[in-house]
Design a protein around this motif. Structure first.
Motif, PDB file in Angstrom:
ATOM      1  N   MET A   1      -0.240   7.998   2.865  1.00 20.01           N
ATOM      2  CA  MET A   1       0.414   7.076   4.051  1.00 20.01           C
ATOM      3  C   MET A   1       1.566   6.563   3.977  1.00 20.01           C
ATOM      4  O   MET A   1       2.526   6.582   4.332  1.00 20.01           O
ATOM      5  CB  MET A   1      -0.883   6.770   4.853  1.00 20.01           C
ATOM      6  CG  MET A   1      -0.540   6.842   6.366  1.00 20.01           C
ATOM      7  SD  MET A   1      -1.816   5.839   7.124  1.00 20.01           S
ATOM      8  CE  MET A   1      -3.314   6.909   7.149  1.00 20.01           C
TER       9      MET A   1
ATOM     10  N   VAL B   1      -8.772  -0.407   1.605  1.00 22.35           N
ATOM     11  CA  VAL B   1      -9.812   0.097   0.865  1.00 22.35           C
ATOM     12  C   VAL B   1     -10.946   0.205   1.988  1.00 22.35           C
ATOM     13  O   VAL B   1     -11.433  -0.054   2.854  1.00 22.35           O
ATOM     14  CB  VAL B   1     -10.472  -0.666  -0.244  1.00 22.35           C
ATOM     15  CG1 VAL B   1      -9.454  -0.690  -1.513  1.00 22.35           C
ATOM     16  CG2 VAL B   1     -10.821  -2.021   0.128  1.00 22.35           C
TER      17      VAL B   1
ATOM     18  N   ASP C   1      -1.295  -0.011  -7.705  1.00 24.25           N
ATOM     19  CA  ASP C   1      -1.697   1.368  -8.318  1.00 24.25           C
ATOM     20  C   ASP C   1      -0.172   1.659  -9.049  1.00 24.25           C
ATOM     21  O   ASP C   1       0.726   2.167  -8.197  1.00 24.25           O
ATOM     22  CB  ASP C   1      -2.251   2.363  -7.734  1.00 24.25           C
ATOM     23  CG  ASP C   1      -2.467   3.459  -8.327  1.00 24.25           C
ATOM     24  OD1 ASP C   1      -1.809   3.952  -9.406  1.00 24.25           O
ATOM     25  OD2 ASP C   1      -3.364   4.358  -8.107  1.00 24.25           O
TER      26      ASP C   1
ATOM     27  N   ASP D   1      -0.598  -7.111  -5.761  1.00 24.15           N
ATOM     28  CA  ASP D   1      -1.934  -7.248  -5.394  1.00 24.15           C
ATOM     29  C   ASP D   1      -2.056  -7.930  -4.124  1.00 24.15           C
ATOM     30  O   ASP D   1      -1.788  -9.300  -4.107  1.00 24.15           O
ATOM     31  CB  ASP D   1      -2.934  -7.727  -6.421  1.00 24.15           C
ATOM     32  CG  ASP D   1      -4.256  -7.941  -6.066  1.00 24.15           C
ATOM     33  OD1 ASP D   1      -4.686  -7.779  -4.813  1.00 24.15           O
ATOM     34  OD2 ASP D   1      -5.192  -8.141  -7.218  1.00 24.15           O
ATOM     35  N   VAL D   2      -2.349  -7.374  -2.953  1.00 31.21           N
ATOM     36  CA  VAL D   2      -2.001  -8.066  -1.821  1.00 31.21           C
ATOM     37  C   VAL D   2      -3.332  -9.092  -1.641  1.00 31.21           C
ATOM     38  O   VAL D   2      -3.370 -10.022  -0.595  1.00 31.21           O
ATOM     39  CB  VAL D   2      -2.286  -7.220  -0.531  1.00 31.21           C
ATOM     40  CG1 VAL D   2      -1.186  -6.058  -0.505  1.00 31.21           C
ATOM     41  CG2 VAL D   2      -3.443  -6.335  -0.404  1.00 31.21           C
TER      42      VAL D   2
ATOM     43  N   VAL E   1      -9.232  -6.982   0.642  1.00 31.35           N
ATOM     44  CA  VAL E   1      -7.909  -6.041   0.635  1.00 31.35           C
ATOM     45  C   VAL E   1      -7.428  -6.041   2.235  1.00 31.35           C
ATOM     46  O   VAL E   1      -6.511  -6.345   2.390  1.00 31.35           O
ATOM     47  CB  VAL E   1      -8.217  -4.855   0.068  1.00 31.35           C
ATOM     48  CG1 VAL E   1      -7.041  -4.052  -0.103  1.00 31.35           C
ATOM     49  CG2 VAL E   1      -8.699  -5.135  -1.484  1.00 31.35           C
TER      50      VAL E   1
ATOM     51  N   PHE F   1      -8.485  10.386  12.136  1.00 27.63           N
ATOM     52  CA  PHE F   1      -8.732  10.915  10.802  1.00 27.63           C
ATOM     53  C   PHE F   1      -7.275  11.316  10.631  1.00 27.63           C
ATOM     54  O   PHE F   1      -6.627  11.959  11.163  1.00 27.63           O
ATOM     55  CB  PHE F   1      -9.633  12.361  11.060  1.00 27.63           C
ATOM     56  CG  PHE F   1      -9.737  12.976   9.783  1.00 27.63           C
ATOM     57  CD1 PHE F   1     -10.898  12.897   8.808  1.00 27.63           C
ATOM     58  CD2 PHE F   1      -8.681  14.084   9.432  1.00 27.63           C
ATOM     59  CE1 PHE F   1     -10.875  13.750   7.739  1.00 27.63           C
ATOM     60  CE2 PHE F   1      -8.995  14.825   8.382  1.00 27.63           C
ATOM     61  CZ  PHE F   1      -9.899  14.773   7.419  1.00 27.63           C
TER      62      PHE F   1
ATOM     63  N   ALA G   1       1.795   3.207  -2.057  1.00 30.99           N
ATOM     64  CA  ALA G   1       1.393   4.225  -3.132  1.00 30.99           C
ATOM     65  C   ALA G   1       0.328   5.159  -2.411  1.00 30.99           C
ATOM     66  O   ALA G   1       0.298   6.279  -3.216  1.00 30.99           O
ATOM     67  CB  ALA G   1       0.614   3.672  -4.391  1.00 30.99           C
ATOM     68  N   SER G   2      -0.109   4.938  -1.409  1.00 35.84           N
ATOM     69  CA  SER G   2      -1.106   5.957  -0.589  1.00 35.84           C
ATOM     70  C   SER G   2      -0.369   7.260  -0.246  1.00 35.84           C
ATOM     71  O   SER G   2       1.032   6.917  -0.003  1.00 35.84           O
ATOM     72  CB  SER G   2      -1.643   5.150   0.370  1.00 35.84           C
ATOM     73  OG  SER G   2      -0.864   4.827   1.305  1.00 35.84           O
TER      74      SER G   2
ATOM     75  N   GLY H   1       0.749  -1.377  -0.002  1.00 37.18           N
ATOM     76  CA  GLY H   1       0.194  -0.110   0.124  1.00 37.18           C
ATOM     77  C   GLY H   1       0.735   1.393  -0.144  1.00 37.18           C
ATOM     78  O   GLY H   1       0.484   2.323   0.461  1.00 37.18           O
TER      79      GLY H   1
ATOM     80  N   ALA I   1      -4.426  -0.970  11.176  1.00 35.02           N
ATOM     81  CA  ALA I   1      -5.765  -1.198  11.594  1.00 35.02           C
ATOM     82  C   ALA I   1      -6.491   0.291  11.442  1.00 35.02           C
ATOM     83  O   ALA I   1      -6.223   1.038  10.595  1.00 35.02           O
ATOM     84  CB  ALA I   1      -6.004  -1.618  13.117  1.00 35.02           C
TER      85      ALA I   1
ATOM     86  N   MET J   1      -7.882   8.351   1.858  1.00 34.94           N
ATOM     87  CA  MET J   1      -9.425   7.903   1.883  1.00 34.94           C
ATOM     88  C   MET J   1     -10.434   8.897   2.532  1.00 34.94           C
ATOM     89  O   MET J   1     -11.367   8.940   2.310  1.00 34.94           O
ATOM     90  CB  MET J   1      -9.579   6.466   2.107  1.00 34.94           C
ATOM     91  CG  MET J   1      -9.348   6.154   3.784  1.00 34.94           C
ATOM     92  SD  MET J   1      -9.387   4.546   4.084  1.00 34.94           S
ATOM     93  CE  MET J   1      -8.562   3.544   2.763  1.00 34.94           C
ATOM     94  N   THR J   2      -9.917   9.786   2.999  1.00 32.74           N
ATOM     95  CA  THR J   2     -10.634  10.781   3.912  1.00 32.74           C
ATOM     96  C   THR J   2     -11.483  11.704   3.097  1.00 32.74           C
ATOM     97  O   THR J   2     -12.426  12.198   3.671  1.00 32.74           O
ATOM     98  CB  THR J   2      -9.812  11.623   5.160  1.00 32.74           C
ATOM     99  OG1 THR J   2      -8.831  12.336   4.264  1.00 32.74           O
ATOM    100  CG2 THR J   2      -8.883  10.670   6.070  1.00 32.74           C
TER     101      THR J   2
ATOM    102  N   ARG K   1       0.783   5.441  -9.493  1.00 34.70           N
ATOM    103  CA  ARG K   1       1.181   6.042  -8.066  1.00 34.70           C
ATOM    104  C   ARG K   1       2.375   5.672  -7.358  1.00 34.70           C
ATOM    105  O   ARG K   1       3.070   6.163  -6.373  1.00 34.70           O
ATOM    106  CB  ARG K   1      -0.147   6.126  -7.086  1.00 34.70           C
ATOM    107  CG  ARG K   1      -1.144   7.231  -7.605  1.00 34.70           C
ATOM    108  CD  ARG K   1      -2.167   7.415  -6.764  1.00 34.70           C
ATOM    109  NE  ARG K   1      -1.939   8.250  -5.445  1.00 34.70           N
ATOM    110  CZ  ARG K   1      -2.426   8.249  -4.244  1.00 34.70           C
ATOM    111  NH1 ARG K   1      -3.665   7.278  -4.057  1.00 34.70           N
ATOM    112  NH2 ARG K   1      -1.919   9.083  -3.214  1.00 34.70           N
TER     113      ARG K   1
END
Ligand SMILES: NC(=O)c1ccc[n+]([C@@H]2O[C@H](COP(=O)([O-])OP(=O)(O)OC[C@H]3O[C@@H](n4cnc5c(N)ncnc54)[C@H](O)[C@@H]3O)[C@@H](O)[C@H]2O)c1
Length: 267
Positions: free
Chosen positions: A24, A99, A45, A69-70, A119, A193, A21-22, A19, A147, A198-199, A48
């Motif tokens: 975070m 996701v 992705d 792809d996890v 995911v 937050f 590319a996010s 993950g 988490a 994704m926020t 990204r």
């Protein structure tokens, strides 16, 4: 390094970040590289992911990226194998891919439930499995699972996401109990937050752009609900990852770090 700080040193440690590319994940990768670690970035992705690789910095041979792809076991195993072939092992596995989906329980489509669980829960499970096997052989390692506050708070319309993240917490604890005797630690981070990622989904216009006024109203609500009166940033989570990745957290396993400004305080 000053006496007392050497436990925080990550020089030469081999780290895999899924993950990545996010916002975070990219911040986590950047921080790890700056701390001297060798980092392998995985994400589904590719565009990204290439940006995250570019932004991670680092010396030649210090940072690599691989489309992953996890939800596919073979791809997750290949990611861990790549760390071993490129870096000689895997000291840290950060399972960050995730996701989200918004719907009431009574209106949730089966396909959405399957996708989120695949995911967020199966993906983390497969990452834990592949890393734990290798780390147990090595006799050392740190696994860090992403988490969420959603695993602990009752947030309407987030049932798929919440149960997946609650599963991540349960998996973290069970695996910690299983592999602790082999020298492997397993912990989770449960952010509240965090800016970016994704926020913004609930405040996007139909053309995909973010309605800043609406986003500011969401932020104001978050600030009001937490004692620090602030929102989180990707670097806050990256700092938590640095701690859990390093020997500074050598006495911690099976724990959840609640990075949420104090909006939820477990007893
Ligand atoms: N942003 C927040 O406020 C927040 C709060 C708590 C937890 N989290 C968690 O932090 C993590 C990062 O979230 P973010 O906000 O940066 O969101 P994001 O949507 O920007 O990042 C999710 C990443 O996961 C990747 N991904 C999705 N499906 C994948 C798959 N099958 N295989 C590999 N990669 C896949 C995406 O491509 C993306 O890069 C997630 O696990 C999320 O649940 C976020």
């Amino acid at each position: 390094m000053n006496e007392g700080f050497e436990d925080f040193d990550l020089t030469g440690r081999s780290v895999v970040v899924s993950g990545a590319a996010s916002d975070m994940g990219a911040a986590i990768a950047r921080s790890l590289v700056a701390a001297g670690a060798k980092v392998l970035l995985g994400d589904v992705d590719e565009a990204r992911l290439a940006q995250a690789l570019e932004g991670a910095g680092g010396a030649a041979g210090q940072v690599f990226a691989m489309r992953t792809d996890v939800t596919r076991r073979a791809e997750v195993e290949a990611l861990v194998d790549r760390s071993v072939s490129e870096f000689g092992g895997i000291d840290v596995m950060a399972n960050i891919a995730g996701v989200i989906h918004d719907s009431l329980v009574v209106e949730t489509d089966e396909a959405d439930l399957d996708r989120v669980l695949a995911v967020n829960l199966k993906g983390v499970y497969l990452g834990c499995q592949a890393a734990a096997r290798r780390m147990s052989e090595q006799g050392r390692g740190s696994i860090i699972n992403m988490a969420s506050l959603a695993a602990f708070a009752a947030l309407p319309e987030l049932s798929c996401y919440s149960v997946s993240k609650a599963g991540v917490v349960a998996l973290t604890r069970v695996l910690a109990a299983e592999v602790g005797p082999s020298g492997v630690r397993v912990n989770a981070i449960a952010p509240g937050f965090v800016e970016g990622g994704m926020t913004a989904r609930r405040v996007r216009r139909t053309d995909g752009s973010v309605d800043e006024e609406k986003l500011e109203a969401v932020r104001a609500g978050v600030r009001q609900r937490n004692p620090l009166r602030t929102t989180g940033e990707p670097r806050d989570i990256a700092n938590a990852v640095l701690f859990l990745a390093s020997d500074a957290s050598r006495y911690l396993t099976g724990q959840v770090l609640h990075a949420n400004g104090g909006s939820y305080m477990p007893s």
